[in-house]
Structures are given as C-alpha cells and as structure tokens.
Design a protein around this motif. Structure first.
Motif, PDB file in Angstrom:
ATOM      1  N   THR A  17       0.835  -1.206   0.000  1.00  0.00           N
ATOM      2  CA  THR A  17       0.000   0.000   0.000  1.00  0.00           C
ATOM      3  C   THR A  17       0.865   1.249   0.000  1.00  0.00           C
ATOM      4  O   THR A  17       0.520   2.262  -0.621  1.00  0.00           O
ATOM      5  CB  THR A  17      -0.928   0.003   1.231  1.00  0.00           C
ATOM      6  N   LEU A  18       1.993   1.212   0.698  1.00  0.00           N
ATOM      7  CA  LEU A  18       2.944   2.324   0.700  1.00  0.00           C
ATOM      8  C   LEU A  18       3.847   2.283  -0.531  1.00  0.00           C
ATOM      9  O   LEU A  18       4.063   3.304  -1.197  1.00  0.00           O
ATOM     10  CB  LEU A  18       3.782   2.273   1.970  1.00  0.00           C
ATOM     11  N   ASP A  20       3.401   1.074  -3.472  1.00  0.00           N
ATOM     12  CA  ASP A  20       2.763   1.293  -4.774  1.00  0.00           C
ATOM     13  C   ASP A  20       2.140   2.677  -4.919  1.00  0.00           C
ATOM     14  O   ASP A  20       1.577   2.981  -5.978  1.00  0.00           O
ATOM     15  CB  ASP A  20       1.684   0.231  -5.002  1.00  0.00           C
ATOM     16  N   GLU A  21       2.221   3.526  -3.893  1.00  0.00           N
ATOM     17  CA  GLU A  21       1.657   4.878  -3.992  1.00  0.00           C
ATOM     18  C   GLU A  21       2.657   5.786  -4.729  1.00  0.00           C
ATOM     19  O   GLU A  21       3.740   6.099  -4.206  1.00  0.00           O
ATOM     20  CB  GLU A  21       1.359   5.437  -2.599  1.00  0.00           C
ATOM     21  N   PRO A  22       2.339   6.216  -5.946  1.00  0.00           N
ATOM     22  CA  PRO A  22       3.340   6.949  -6.759  1.00  0.00           C
ATOM     23  C   PRO A  22       3.750   8.299  -6.171  1.00  0.00           C
ATOM     24  O   PRO A  22       4.867   8.756  -6.410  1.00  0.00           O
ATOM     25  CB  PRO A  22       2.636   7.106  -8.103  1.00  0.00           C
ATOM     26  N   THR A  23       2.882   8.941  -5.400  1.00  0.00           N
ATOM     27  CA  THR A  23       3.227  10.273  -4.878  1.00  0.00           C
ATOM     28  C   THR A  23       4.357  10.224  -3.860  1.00  0.00           C
ATOM     29  O   THR A  23       5.009  11.245  -3.614  1.00  0.00           O
ATOM     30  CB  THR A  23       1.996  10.917  -4.222  1.00  0.00           C
ATOM     31  N   PHE A  24       4.601   9.056  -3.259  1.00  0.00           N
ATOM     32  CA  PHE A  24       5.654   8.951  -2.252  1.00  0.00           C
ATOM     33  C   PHE A  24       7.004   8.567  -2.869  1.00  0.00           C
ATOM     34  O   PHE A  24       8.052   8.805  -2.257  1.00  0.00           O
ATOM     35  CB  PHE A  24       5.281   7.932  -1.178  1.00  0.00           C
ATOM     36  N   VAL A 139       2.278  10.154   4.854  1.00  0.00           N
ATOM     37  CA  VAL A 139       2.331   8.686   4.853  1.00  0.00           C
ATOM     38  C   VAL A 139       1.321   8.119   5.846  1.00  0.00           C
ATOM     39  O   VAL A 139       0.560   7.192   5.542  1.00  0.00           O
ATOM     40  CB  VAL A 139       3.749   8.192   5.178  1.00  0.00           C
ATOM     41  N   HIS A 142      -2.260   8.542   4.587  1.00  0.00           N
ATOM     42  CA  HIS A 142      -2.567   7.598   3.507  1.00  0.00           C
ATOM     43  C   HIS A 142      -2.825   6.190   4.044  1.00  0.00           C
ATOM     44  O   HIS A 142      -3.803   5.532   3.665  1.00  0.00           O
ATOM     45  CB  HIS A 142      -1.393   7.581   2.516  1.00  0.00           C
ATOM     46  N   LEU A 143      -1.967   5.735   4.946  1.00  0.00           N
ATOM     47  CA  LEU A 143      -2.123   4.386   5.493  1.00  0.00           C
ATOM     48  C   LEU A 143      -3.341   4.299   6.412  1.00  0.00           C
ATOM     49  O   LEU A 143      -4.026   3.265   6.441  1.00  0.00           O
ATOM     50  CB  LEU A 143      -0.862   3.969   6.240  1.00  0.00           C
ATOM     51  N   ALA A 146      -6.334   3.791   4.270  1.00  0.00           N
ATOM     52  CA  ALA A 146      -6.364   2.407   3.784  1.00  0.00           C
ATOM     53  C   ALA A 146      -6.795   1.445   4.885  1.00  0.00           C
ATOM     54  O   ALA A 146      -7.544   0.488   4.638  1.00  0.00           O
ATOM     55  CB  ALA A 146      -4.994   2.020   3.234  1.00  0.00           C
TER      56      ALA A 146
END
Length: 574
Positions: A17-18, A20-24, A139, A142-143, A146
């Motif tokens: 989940t972390l 694959d997040e493109p913004t990070f 971060v 986002h998590l 999720a």
C-alpha cells in the motif's frame, strides 16, 4: 533470525500500500533487489507484510514501544553508522514484529547509512526509503485511510461469513455444511472431529497426516502451564511438497510450529498455518465429549479467518447439542408408537395415557399427522452426497426443526416423524430445495398413529414414483395420476387418493359413485342412469359436479381413462 510475530488482533494492510503509492516515490532497499529477483516467494512476503499502524519514534531502542504490525518511521536521529549498533537496532525491530522500517531522507541524513542497509538485508527485514520532501504525516494519513477501508471491508466480509455459517447450521447435515462454509474462501481448508466422525471442507493438502495433525493440536490445546487462555486457538504448521515452486520464505507464523506431512517435515515445501479450537456442547454433554475444529491456510491465517474459526466453534457447540437424546419419557414414547406397537390401533388402558403424552409433547394438539421424508432420487444436493439415499442422525435434527416436533427418527433411507399439523407450503418448498420429498398423512387420533405412519409410508412410495411431495391434506399436485402406478397396488392407491383428493370427502360419495358408473358406461347418460337407478338429469348434475371439483377435461378419452383407473384403484382398497 527471530521470526516476526503475526498480526492477530488488528486490521492491517500490506506494505505494498505504501510501496505502490506513486506520490511517495518509496523504494525498497532491503531485502536486496537481486534477492527479491531470485526468490519470488520472498518478494511476495515482503510486499504482503502486514501494516496495522504507523509510529514515529527517534530512539536508540524503539522496539520496546512497538507491537507486531507497527510501521516505524524515522529520520535517523539514532542511527550513528556504527555497524554493530545498527545491526542491534535492526535486530530489536525485527524481534518486536515491526512490519518495516521507513527511513525519510533529510534533514538528518542525505542517504541511508550503509551499515543499516546491510543489517536489514542480513535479516531480510524490509527497509523503505522516502525521498525528500515527503512528510511522515502524509504517509500516516494515507495508510490510516487504507486501514479504515480495510476495517470496513473486513466487517462486511465477517458479516457475510457469520450469516453463511449460521445458515449452514440450520440446514440438514450441519457439520459438513459448516466446514464447507468455513473453508469457502481462497486456499483455506477445514477439519472437524466429533467423536469418531470426521468432516473435511475445502481441499486438504495432499500428504497431510490428519491423525498426526489432530494429535498435535490436541496436545497444544491441553498443554499445561501455557499462556494460551481458555477458548483461544492453538497454532501449528504443516508443510506439504511443492515440487514446482521455490521454498517458502519467512517463519511459521506461530510461536508453536511443527511440520506434519505424511509424518515428517518437508524440505522446500509449502507451509500451511493451522489453528484449532476445542468446543463442547453449550448445555450438558449431549454427545458425551468435545469436538476439535481446525482451519488451515497457506501461507498463514488472516484475522478474518480466526474470527470465523471462533464463530464456527461456537456453532459447533450448538451442533453437538442438537442431536441430544430426548428425555427418557420421550424416547420411550418414540419407541412405543414407532417401533414396538403392532397392529393399527393402540388399545387397552394405556390408550388414554398415551394420547395425553403425545398431546402434551405436540403442544396440546388434538390430532397428529405422520410424515415420511425420502431423498429425491433425481437430485444431489451440496458436496456431501449420501450413497443410496441414506440418512444420518443430523438429518433427523434438521427435520425436527423444520416440522417443529420432537418426534423424528431416521431409519436407513428415510426419516419418519409425527407432527401436530401438516407442513406449510414454505416448509415443503424448503424441503424440496434441499433434495427431500415429504409424504404427509391425513389427521389421525393419537390412538391411531401406527395407521397414520402406514398411510405416510404408502404415500412416500407414491411420492418417489411421482417425484413430488404428497400432502394428504392439501390439494393435489397438477401432475396426472400415472398409468404406470397400476403396476404397484400400494402406489396406485396412494397416488390415486392424492390425485382424486377433491372427491375424497364423505359428502362426495354419491358423486364418486355416479362418476364411476358413467365412466364405465363409456359416457352414456342413459346406461349410467339405468345402472344406478337414477334420473338421467341427476347423473348429468353429478358428473358436472365431479368435473368442476377435479378441474379435468372429461371430454378427453385419455383423461377419462386415468380417472377411471384411479377410481378403480381406490375401490380396491375399500
């Protein structure tokens, strides 16, 4: 290497989940890229590492404050570049069950210290690097979103599982249906042992020694002095051959692990984590002992799996209780009127006492109906077919619930029961859906229960011949009375009585007589009137009345032949 402990009691999302997040723009420094490329199982394990929460702790020993499933975010204030210190730091995190270490570059370090990278790679411990200017708050947010989505999804899934498991226990063969539902999703498989009975759900891995596995689980469940609380599952692992795949990576997923595959460990095999719960009847000891329910999954069980296992174990307690014997009085009563009684009526001084006992057991009813249930020969229901249409004790439990009666027994290929009233249409529909045909007698006095059961037995033969329920009380089915039934006089009488039910009442005796004479006279009004010594118009009226009651076309020669054969079959029983 100390294995990471699994996340058991919290919702989690995979580390992917972390990643694959493109913004990070997060990248994985450990394990090494070449190790991940050479070992797909390791890569899969790293991506699926469960993350249950995010924590920022810039201490030399944050492991003391961490729990399994935590994701640690640091800027490296406590990282000095000393190889021994960094190795001890990584070891403490790994031992605490931390899912991964997330290292944010700047303002403390422009790059991740090489000593920390080596320490994490030695443990195959996930090390993620975040480039500037990524903030830990982003971060965490986002998590957390999720995780909240996962909690909602898990709750909805658990509600569905709970409904399916509960419905399974309300059907016939509840034990088999329960393990089928428990093992329904993914690669799961389930085993239930109740006394000498074993029920399997899903696909049990080939080569697993179920007896050895059961013995190991039983030992763990009864181990003295352990930390496991009563009602909690015991864990083990089984390893099975997987010739076409690389060895599974990671630990066993349990602090107590053993390998049971044909009695020994399998090097390079696929691991299945197995959890088991022991359960007993909710009240008393209906079956004389407890049951062990086990659930296995590869590579490890999920939080939802374990919740479903606990719910299923509670339902097994109900199943253990359901087949409990009736009280001694009811048992003797069942034997009296279903087995030991000879003749068609109960006579003598016992009759009144017998009638009172039956009436009280049926809730104060005035009459009783006999019911015989047989398996529909044209249908096979579910994944647990019974050879030759046989029955088991749990079938009797199901019929007892369906008909709301304590008086049910199973004998070889049929179930027999007595009820206060005939089954409702919804109950007949449910029985048919589950692959059963019911034959229901007319109402009988309590002193005539043996005769009622004989009637139901005859109707059951007709039901098997016709392929549908026969309710001696309700209107007949639309299927025509079969000419082939004439080959079996018992079936012929029962089927004919059902088909001609609208003419069966005492008020229709004259109608039956006139209709029979008219059919035998080949539809001649005058001849039928002479044979009956009635006026021609009276014959016409009675035949018209019969036509209306039956709803049949008496101008159709084939229909007239069927009706005459049915009437003749009934007269042969007079």
């Amino acid at each position: 290497m100390v294995p990471q402990q699994p996340v058991r009691d919290r919702a989690s999302v995979p580390l992917a989940t972390l990643l694959d997040e493109p913004t990070f723009a997060a990248s994985l420094l450990s394990p090494a890229p070449e190790a991940l490329a050479d070992d797909p199982a390791l890569a899969e394990r790293i991506r699926n590492a469960p993350v249950a929460s995010t924590i920022v702790i810039e201490l030399d020993d944050p492991g003391a404050y961490m729990t399994p499933g935590d994701l640690l975010l640091i800027t490296g204030l406590a990282i000095t570049g000393d190889a021994a210190a960094d190795a001890a730091y990584a070891q403490r995190l790994h031992a605490a069950g931390v899912s991964a270490l997330v290292f944010g570059l700047e303002p403390v370090h422009a790059r991740v210290p090489e000593s920390l990278v080596r320490a994490c790679r030695d443990l195959d411990f996930p090390l993620v690097v975040l480039p500037p200017p990524i903030y830990f708050a982003a971060v965490t947010s986002h998590l957390n979103r999720a995780l909240e989505t996962e909690r909602t999804r898990a709750l909805e899934a658990m509600n569905t599982v709970a409904r399916r498991l509960t419905e399974a226990t309300m059907q016939h063969r509840p034990a088999q249906r329960l393990v089928d539902e428990l093992a329904r999703e993914g690669t799961g498989w389930a085993m239930l042992r109740m006394d000498d009975e074993v029920y399997l759900g899903g696909t049990v891995p080939e080569g697993v020694d179920l007896d050895a596995l059961t013995g190991d689980l039983r030992d763990r469940l009864h181990a003295p002095g352990g930390t496991r609380r009563a009602g909690q599952p015991a864990f083990t692992t089984v390893a099975v051959p997987d010739p076409g795949a690389a060895a599974g990576a990671g630990g066993s997923g349990s602090p107590h692990s053993g390998d049971y595959a044909g009695g020994g460990a399998i090097s390079g095999g696929v691991e299945h984590e197995v959890a088991a719960v022991e359960t007993t009847p909710h009240r008393g000891r209906a079956r004389g002992g407890s049951a062990i329910l086990a659930l296995g999954r590869s590579p490890r069980l999920t939080r939802t799996d374990l919740t479903a296992l606990q719910l299923a174990a509670n339902l097994v307690g109900l199943i253990l209780q359901l087949p409990a014997a009736q009280s001694m009085a009811v048992d003797q009563l069942l034997m009296h009127f279903m087995i030991e009684t000879s003749g068609t009526r109960i006579a003598g001084a016992d009759r009144d006492r017998f009638a009172r006992l039956v009436a009280n057991s049926l809730g104060g009813a005035k009459h009783a109906h006999a019911v015989v249930a047989i398996r529909d020969p044209g249908r096979q229901i579910g994944s647990d077919p019974v050879a030759d249409g046989g029955t088991v004790a749990s079938d009797a439990v199901w019929l007892r619930r369906l008909l709301h009666t304590p008086f049910v027994e199973h004998r070889a290929k049929r179930l027999r029961a007595f009820t206060a009233g005939p089954p409702r249409p919804s109950e007949l529909a449910l029985a048919r859906e589950l692959g059963w045909l019911l034959a229901v007698s007319s109402a009988h006095d309590f002193g005539e229960l043996p005769a009622a059961m004989r009637e139901a037995e005859e109707l059951a033969r007709a039901a098997a011949h016709l392929g549908h329920h026969i309710d001696g009380v309700a209107a007949p089915a639309e299927a025509a009375w079969p000419l082939g039934a004439a080959a079996d006089p018992v079936v012929a009488r029962a089927a004919a009585a059902h088909w001609l039910a609208p003419l069966s009442g005492p008020d229709q005796e004259e109608v039956r007589e006139v209709l029979t004479a008219w059919l035998r006279a080949h539809g001649s009004w005058d001849r039928a009137a002479r044979d009956l010594d009635l006026h021609r118009n009276t014959v016409r009226r009675r035949v018209a009345e019969a036509r209306a009651l039956l709803g049949r076309d008496l101008d159709d020669p084939l229909e007239r032949a069927r009706i005459l054969l049915a009437l003749t079959a009934l007269q042969s029983d007079a």
